[in-house]
Design a protein around this motif. Structure first.
Motif, short mmCIF file in Angstrom:
data_model
loop_
_atom_site.label_atom_id
_atom_site.label_comp_id
_atom_site.label_asym_id
_atom_site.label_seq_id
_atom_site.Cartn_x
_atom_site.Cartn_y
_atom_site.Cartn_z
N LEU A 30 -31.15 3.14 -42.45
CA LEU A 30 -31.88 4.29 -41.91
C LEU A 30 -31.29 5.60 -42.43
N ARG A 31 -29.98 5.66 -42.55
CA ARG A 31 -29.36 6.85 -43.15
C ARG A 31 -29.82 7.03 -44.59
N GLU A 32 -29.79 5.95 -45.35
CA GLU A 32 -30.19 5.99 -46.75
C GLU A 32 -31.65 6.42 -46.90
N TRP A 33 -32.50 5.93 -46.00
CA TRP A 33 -33.92 6.23 -46.07
C TRP A 33 -34.31 7.54 -45.39
N GLY A 34 -33.37 8.22 -44.75
CA GLY A 34 -33.68 9.46 -44.05
C GLY A 34 -34.50 9.24 -42.79
N LEU A 35 -34.26 8.14 -42.12
CA LEU A 35 -35.01 7.79 -40.90
C LEU A 35 -34.09 7.66 -39.68
N THR A 36 -33.05 8.46 -39.63
CA THR A 36 -32.06 8.32 -38.55
C THR A 36 -32.64 8.60 -37.17
N GLU A 37 -33.75 9.31 -37.08
CA GLU A 37 -34.36 9.56 -35.77
C GLU A 37 -34.85 8.28 -35.11
N LEU A 38 -34.97 7.20 -35.89
CA LEU A 38 -35.42 5.91 -35.36
C LEU A 38 -34.28 5.03 -34.89
N LEU A 39 -33.04 5.47 -35.11
CA LEU A 39 -31.88 4.61 -34.92
C LEU A 39 -31.77 4.00 -33.53
N GLU A 40 -31.92 4.78 -32.50
CA GLU A 40 -31.72 4.24 -31.15
C GLU A 40 -32.73 3.14 -30.82
N ASP A 41 -34.02 3.44 -30.96
CA ASP A 41 -35.04 2.44 -30.64
C ASP A 41 -35.01 1.27 -31.62
N ALA A 42 -34.86 1.57 -32.92
CA ALA A 42 -34.82 0.50 -33.92
C ALA A 42 -33.60 -0.40 -33.73
N GLY A 43 -32.48 0.19 -33.32
CA GLY A 43 -31.28 -0.60 -33.07
C GLY A 43 -31.48 -1.57 -31.92
N THR A 44 -32.10 -1.10 -30.86
CA THR A 44 -32.36 -1.97 -29.71
C THR A 44 -33.36 -3.06 -30.06
N VAL A 45 -34.44 -2.69 -30.72
CA VAL A 45 -35.47 -3.66 -31.11
C VAL A 45 -34.87 -4.71 -32.04
N THR A 46 -34.14 -4.27 -33.05
CA THR A 46 -33.52 -5.21 -33.99
C THR A 46 -32.56 -6.14 -33.27
N GLY A 47 -31.73 -5.59 -32.41
CA GLY A 47 -30.78 -6.40 -31.66
C GLY A 47 -31.46 -7.48 -30.83
N GLU A 48 -32.56 -7.12 -30.18
CA GLU A 48 -33.28 -8.10 -29.35
C GLU A 48 -33.92 -9.20 -30.20
N LEU A 49 -34.56 -8.82 -31.30
CA LEU A 49 -35.19 -9.82 -32.15
C LEU A 49 -34.16 -10.74 -32.79
N VAL A 50 -33.04 -10.17 -33.22
CA VAL A 50 -31.97 -10.98 -33.82
C VAL A 50 -31.35 -11.91 -32.79
N ALA A 51 -31.13 -11.43 -31.59
CA ALA A 51 -30.55 -12.28 -30.54
C ALA A 51 -31.46 -13.48 -30.26
N ASN A 52 -32.77 -13.25 -30.24
CA ASN A 52 -33.71 -14.36 -30.04
C ASN A 52 -33.60 -15.39 -31.16
N ALA A 53 -33.55 -14.92 -32.39
CA ALA A 53 -33.47 -15.83 -33.54
C ALA A 53 -32.13 -16.57 -33.55
N ALA A 54 -31.06 -15.89 -33.20
CA ALA A 54 -29.73 -16.52 -33.22
C ALA A 54 -29.65 -17.67 -32.22
N ARG A 55 -30.39 -17.59 -31.13
CA ARG A 55 -30.39 -18.66 -30.13
C ARG A 55 -30.95 -19.97 -30.67
#
Length: 127
Positions: A30-55
């Motif tokens: 997100l830093r590289e792409w200039g999309l840091t304003e998405l970090l909080e929501d994207a971080g939470t969403v990514t974490g939830e989807l990854v946690a589901n897959a890891a299970r």
């Protein structure tokens, strides 16, 4: 640099480090792409989807795709089972069941599609 806006993909092992690793990669992209304003929501969403897959107990792939000021997060695994939204908010002792509700609340859209034998759970995070 045009190359910096290319989609990014990483394969992760199903362990407790998967979600933190995915969030770290996300932060860098997100830093590289200039999309840091998405970090909080994207971080939470990514974490939830990854946690589901890891299970599921198998290696899976995370794709990060920048698109028109938004971010498409895709988690690809080989499980035939589609994720289901469960309402665990009424059960204070439940250890799971809230992830997709959180994704639905934070994402501009989310869903599931098939790619051959693989399942893709996706969410679009927009400003």
């Amino acid at each position: 640099m045009i190359e910096s806006r290319l989609p990014y993909e990483i394969s992760l092992s199903p362990n407790t480090a998967a979600a933190p690793c995915a969030r770290l990669v996300l932060k860098d992209r997100l830093r590289e792409w200039g999309l840091t304003e998405l970090l909080e929501d994207a971080g939470t969403v990514t974490g939830e989807l990854v946690a589901n897959a890891a299970r599921l107990g198998q290696v899976f792939t995370v794709r990060l795709i920048p698109e028109d000021g938004a971010l498409l997060v895709e988690v690809v695994d080989s499980s035939p089972d589609e994720p289901q939204i469960r309402d665990a908010f009424g059960d204070a002792d439940a250890e799971g069941g809230r992830g997709l509700l959180i994704v639905a609340a934070l994402a501009a859209g989310w869903g599931v599609r098939r790619e051959g034998r693989r399942k893709v759970v996706w969410a679009r995070v927009a400003p």
